[in-house]
Design an enzyme around this catalytic site. Structure first.
Site, PDB file in Angstrom:
ATOM      1  N   ASN A  41       5.460 -15.459  29.022  1.00  0.00           N
ATOM      2  CA  ASN A  41       5.765 -13.899  29.493  1.00  0.00           C
ATOM      3  C   ASN A  41       5.859 -13.172  28.299  1.00  0.00           C
ATOM      4  OD1 ASN A  41       8.232 -14.838  28.588  1.00  0.00           O
ATOM      5  ND2 ASN A  41       9.137 -14.105  30.079  1.00  0.00           N
ATOM      6  N   GLU A  43       8.160 -13.607  25.703  1.00  0.00           N
ATOM      7  CA  GLU A  43       9.430 -13.772  24.882  1.00  0.00           C
ATOM      8  C   GLU A  43       9.207 -14.535  23.802  1.00  0.00           C
ATOM      9  OE1 GLU A  43      12.401 -15.190  27.739  1.00  0.00           O
ATOM     10  OE2 GLU A  43      12.083 -13.344  28.753  1.00  0.00           O
ATOM     11  N   GLN A 101      12.833   7.073  10.113  1.00  0.00           N
ATOM     12  CA  GLN A 101      14.021   7.752  10.938  1.00  0.00           C
ATOM     13  C   GLN A 101      15.208   7.493  10.493  1.00  0.00           C
ATOM     14  OE1 GLN A 101      12.198   6.951  15.031  1.00  0.00           O
ATOM     15  NE2 GLN A 101      12.541   9.161  15.153  1.00  0.00           N
ATOM     16  N   LYS A 198       3.561  19.640  -0.864  1.00  0.00           N
ATOM     17  CA  LYS A 198       2.543  19.727   0.441  1.00  0.00           C
ATOM     18  C   LYS A 198       3.642  19.900   1.670  1.00  0.00           C
ATOM     19  CE  LYS A 198       3.196  14.620   1.413  1.00  0.00           C
ATOM     20  NZ  LYS A 198       2.384  13.216   1.355  1.00  0.00           N
ATOM     21  N   ASP A 228       0.469   4.629   5.250  1.00  0.00           N
ATOM     22  CA  ASP A 228       0.370   4.299   6.529  1.00  0.00           C
ATOM     23  C   ASP A 228      -1.179   4.493   6.809  1.00  0.00           C
ATOM     24  OD1 ASP A 228       0.508   3.687   9.129  1.00  0.00           O
ATOM     25  OD2 ASP A 228       2.162   4.977   9.614  1.00  0.00           O
ATOM     26  N   THR A 229      -1.452   5.642   7.274  1.00  0.00           N
ATOM     27  CA  THR A 229      -2.877   6.152   7.675  1.00  0.00           C
ATOM     28  C   THR A 229      -3.717   6.550   6.620  1.00  0.00           C
ATOM     29  OG1 THR A 229      -2.263   8.420   8.272  1.00  0.00           O
ATOM     30  CG2 THR A 229      -2.301   6.670  10.062  1.00  0.00           C
ATOM     31  N   ALA A 230      -3.202   6.636   5.501  1.00  0.00           N
ATOM     32  CA  ALA A 230      -3.707   7.112   4.112  1.00  0.00           C
ATOM     33  C   ALA A 230      -4.145   8.482   4.248  1.00  0.00           C
ATOM     34  CB  ALA A 230      -4.823   6.123   3.814  1.00  0.00           C
TER      35      ALA A 230
END
Length: 318
Positions: A41, A43, A101, A198, A228-230
């Site tokens: 499942n 876990e 965060q 920026k 991260d996404t560059a």
């Protein structure tokens, strides 16, 4: 190498087993016998296949893709060691996820960096060993000791070895928040510093407004904690070239490199991206433009010092 390694145990989840093996090899110990799998499942199931009673256990587990699985693996392994009467448990988290965060930027937002700190403490960890937290104040979110390693010296040593005239080099912070890190890098190489100003209209999107500092005719090295996404780093590189930079190198501690990141870097003006292996980089992401440096030696030395009750801060001294 550990001088008396009978009561030290290195274990690994599924997130970065190669790093755990590299650390263990340097310390002259074996990676502990364990199995981390899943029930049908979804876990997570953890089996520890050797005694840890009274031992100082180091669990090597970056919280990386898939982030939620790797985090739960870490928490469940810590719980297993606690219930197996381990003497001490140190969570070795080269990349600490949910760190972006770290405060309430607007109403009704969570502070996930604190939530994850609470979870790790509640699971039973006695100490945390990590590298380049997204915000250094996250150390204060823990109610247990945190040893915070720096990735900048590793990158600086690599750049020193390149065939680049030091008089042509400029360290660049890709945003205001990373100035301290970039200044640290610049001081190690005795080179000037520039800053990209920026703004972010929305997450993972940035617009370069200005560059503070002289980069004309220079080889610039951008320093960041995470890519991260560059999108941000590629946009900054293009802006630097338009403003007169000779060449652009980029570097980061944590190569998250999600979504279109690899394609963006491949097609960008970035000559080389230097990253550390705090996150396991799969073969399909190891393009020619990316140079991967190992963090195993510095983590192995930190683990040895923690185990032998020696100061860790000396690692940062030149």
């Amino acid at each position: 190498m550990i001088s008396h390694g009978k009561n030290i145990k290195i274990f690994a989840g599924n997130s970065h087993q190669q790093l755990a093996q590299d650390i263990a090899d340097i310390l002259g110990v074996s990676v502990g016998k364990s199995k981390v799998s899943k029930f049908s499942n979804g876990e997570i199931s953890v089996d520890i296949d050797e005694s840890v009673r009274g031992a100082h256990v180091f669990v090597v587990q970056p919280t990386a893709d898939p982030i939620n699985d790797s985090l739960m693996e870490l928490l469940i392994m810590i719980d297993a060691f606690k219930r197996a009467s381990a003497g001490k448990i140190t969570a070795v988290i080269p990349h600490y996820a949910y760190a972006r965060q770290d405060r309430k930027a607007k109403a009704r937002q969570p502070i996930t960096a604190k939530l994850v700190a609470n979870l790790i403490h509640t699971a039973g960890a006695d100490r945390v060993l990590t590298m380049d937290l997204h915000a250094t104040q996250i150390q204060g979110f823990f109610d247990i000791p945190v040893d915070h390693l720096e990735g900048v010296p590793l990158i600086a040593n690599y750049i020193k070895e390149l065939d680049i005239d030091p008089e042509e080099l400029v360290a660049v912070s890709p945003d205001i928040g990373g100035v301290k890190r970039a200044r640290n890098f610049a001081e190690k190489l005795h080179i000037p510093l520039a800053i990209v100003d920026k703004r972010r209209p929305k997450p993972n999107v940035s617009e370069v407004m200005n560059v503070i500092g002289d980069i004309k005719g220079k080889t610039v090295v951008m320093i960041d904690d995470m890519i991260d996404t560059a999108g941000s780093i590629v946009n900054a590189a293009e802006a630097l070239m338009k403003m007169g930079a000779k060449e652009v190198y980029a570097s980061c501690t944590h190569p998250v490199l999600s979504g279109p990141a690899i394609e963006r870097i491949e097609n960008s003006c970035i000559k080389q991206l230097v990253v550390l292996d705090t996150i396991a980089l799969p073969e399909e992401k190891r393009i020619d433009k990316i140079k991967v440096l190992s963090v195993a030696p510095i983590f192995a030395e930190a683990i040895r010092r923690i185990y032998e009750d020696l100061p860790v801060s000396i690692i940062f001294k030149d």
